[in-house]
Design an enzyme around this catalytic site. Structure first.
Site, PDB file in Angstrom:
ATOM      1  N   SER A 256      -9.654  -0.933   6.992  1.00 37.43           N
ATOM      2  CA  SER A 256      -9.128  -0.843   5.793  1.00 37.43           C
ATOM      3  C   SER A 256      -8.305  -2.032   5.241  1.00 37.43           C
ATOM      4  CB  SER A 256      -8.098   0.325   5.624  1.00 37.43           C
ATOM      5  OG  SER A 256      -8.878   1.649   5.705  1.00 37.43           O
TER       6      SER A 256
ATOM      7  N   SER B  74      -9.633   1.465   2.911  1.00 37.71           N
ATOM      8  CA  SER B  74      -8.680   2.361   2.221  1.00 37.71           C
ATOM      9  C   SER B  74      -7.641   1.380   1.267  1.00 37.71           C
ATOM     10  CB  SER B  74      -8.180   3.325   2.879  1.00 37.71           C
ATOM     11  OG  SER B  74      -7.320   2.687   3.589  1.00 37.71           O
TER      12      SER B  74
ATOM     13  N   LYS C  75       0.852  -1.188  -0.131  1.00 36.86           N
ATOM     14  CA  LYS C  75      -0.110  -0.196   0.142  1.00 36.86           C
ATOM     15  C   LYS C  75       0.846   1.449  -0.035  1.00 36.86           C
ATOM     16  CE  LYS C  75      -3.861   1.936   2.737  1.00 36.86           C
ATOM     17  NZ  LYS C  75      -4.833   1.666   3.977  1.00 36.86           N
TER      18      LYS C  75
END
Ligand code: GLN
Length: 495
Positions: free
Chosen positions: A178, A154, A79
């Protein structure tokens, strides 16, 4: 089966036996990215050169009998809120465009120490604030199961990359769901570890008392392997715990008969789609066939958890994001006449609307006159919630809940309605507030979209959660399908 569709544990075996080389593997995954990422949009940066040269080094080391681990040469996606030395780290924000960290996050160091390769950085909601990845300032990420739907957020880029076979596993961060929400929407496995198990060093801070890094993988075994890679003590994170990390993978397959699983009634209340609720209750039946005792429990404070979460997370964010001032990192506004106007202009230009909303909500909740009514109240809810969990974990080994109230929703549906976006996290924020671990794994399908279930456990019960998840996955035959990623998919959600 193509090599890109194989589980990570099998890739490790193929590499060890020499049936495939790390270089071949890198080429396969890079060409998969070339083929589908224009449509899926999982990555914001792909490190082609680094991956290929790292793979050649892994092959060389293995031939010399010097591979750092059996995982050496396996590429993974990271990420884009985790620092990678020499590779741009943007948090999918205009604010950090062009920021190239001079060091690796602790989790990235650990991945590299195992000989694994960071194939690229994945898209996220700006600064990890969101539940759909639509708050990214950089690009749209689509759900590989249905391209008109969100991948969740996310860590949507990480989940989509794994579901679309662009990487065998990925790292995400989970402040309120997330890792678990995108895992659920994309039909894969994702885990948020106990607070303190994985170091936050080098992860761009969102809400420091809630943030944890966790793995996203195609199955439970791969998730267990990745958790072991990233977990462990790091003195640079003051909340990092110095504990022995078990071999989670070796403990899979243990008999789960006699374990007690609680179904907290508050997580099956109004707002949970009937199809989702039924699939999770069906999974409970499946688990009881495996000898697990299932019983209803109650956590009365859960009702207030979402509100408390958004106050605490925004308050911490308003403080953490003060460092983006145009001086130290990334973006700096042009044409300002003095430092105060430079500071204001930089922040006005650099942050997107959701980030600004969080900063304002957080600043408000912390301000004199409102602190008692908001931040303090939310902290009290947090303590009561922790006691609720302590009480049920005296009896239960784990709790079973939906991961999210719905399956993946259409792109654009909730973006102008923050409340309905925030509701996506109603089942996941509790684990972050209480500091406990949670895992999401697939438990069914609705209109061609995956449904996720969540198992929660007491602090440091990762091994138990993984055993339960593994037993269920084996019995239910999940995950049994790979996302198709075809352009014709997405015209409708039925198949
Ligand atoms: N959707 C939640 C939020 O926006 C959780 C995000 C996260 O876990 N990083 O705060």
């Amino acid at each position: 089966m193509d090599v890109i569709d194989r589980p990570l544990y099998e890739l490790a075996r193929l590499l060890e036996s020499g049936e495939v080389s790390a270089e071949e593997l890198a080429v396969e995954f890079l060409s998969r990215i070339d083929k589908v990422d224009g449509i899926v949009g999982a990555f914001v940066t792909v490190d082609r050169e680094g991956t290929l040269s790292g793979a050649r080094m892994a092959d060389k080391a293995r031939r010399a009998g010097e591979a750092p681990s059996h995982l050496a040469g396996i590429p993974i996606a990271v990420k884009d809120n985790m620092c990678t030395r020499g590779i741009e780290t943007t948090c999918s924000s205009k604010m950090l465009r062009g920021f190239v960290p001079p060091y690796d996050a602790h989790v990235v160091e650990r991945v590299k120490a195992a000989g694994m390769l960071v194939i690229g950085k994945t898209n996220l909601d700006e600064f990890a604030m969101g539940s759909s990845t639509e708050n990214s300032a950089l690009r749209v990420t689509r759900n590989p199961w249905n391209l008109q739907r969100v991948p969740g957020g996310s860590s949507g880029g990480s989940a989509a990359a794994v579901a679309a076979s662009e990487a065998p596993a990925a790292l995400g961060s989970d402040t309120g769901g997330s890792v678990r929400v995108p895992a659920s929407y994309c039909g894969i496995v994702g885990m948020k570890p106990t607070y303190g198990l994985v170091s936050r060093y080098g992860v761009v801070a969102y809400a420091s008392s809630l943030d944890q890094v966790g793995p996203l993988a195609a199955n439970v075994r791969d998730c267990a392997i990745m958790l072991r890679v990233i977990a462990g003590h790091d003195p640079r994170d003051s909340m990092s715990i110095d504990a022995e990390i078990p071999d989670y993978e070796a403990q899979l397959g243990r008999d789960i008969a006699g374990k007690v699983i609680g179904l907290p009634k508050e997580y099956f209340a109004e707002g949970i789609e009937p199809g989702v609720r039924d699939a999770v209750l069906e999974a409970a039946k499946q688990l009881s066939k495996l000898g697990v005792e299932v019983e209803e429990v109650s956590l009365p404070t859960v009702e207030y958890a979402l509100a408390a979460y958004y106050i605490i997370a925004s308050s911490e964010a308003s403080s953490n994001l003060a460092r983006f001032d145009g001086v130290r990192y990334g973006h700096r506004a042009e044409g300002a006449v003095d430092s105060v106007s430079m500071f204001m202009k930089t922040r006005a230009e650099g942050f997107g609307p959701e980030v600004k909303r969080r900063i304002m909500m957080g600043t408000y909740s912390l301000s004199a006159g409102y602190y008692d009514a908001y931040y303090k109240k939310a902290s009290q809810v947090r303590s009561t919630l922790k006691s609720d969990f302590d009480r049920v974990f005296e009896r239960c080994d784990a709790l079973l809940t939906p991961t999210a109230p719905t399956t993946a929703f259409p792109i654009g549906e909730r973006i102008d309605d923050p409340m309905s976006m925030y509701m996506s996290d109603v089942c996941t924020v509790t684990a972050n507030l209480a500091g406990i671990p949670g895992i999401s794994l697939p438990c069914g399908w609705q209109d061609g979209l995956p449904i996720g279930m969540q198992l929660l456990g007491k602090r440091f019960s990762e091994a138990t959660l993984l055993q339960l998840a593994y037993a269920y996955e084996q019995a239910a035959g999940y995950p049994s399908r790979k996302a198709p990623v075809t352009k014709d998919r997405g015209c409708c959600s039925c198949h």
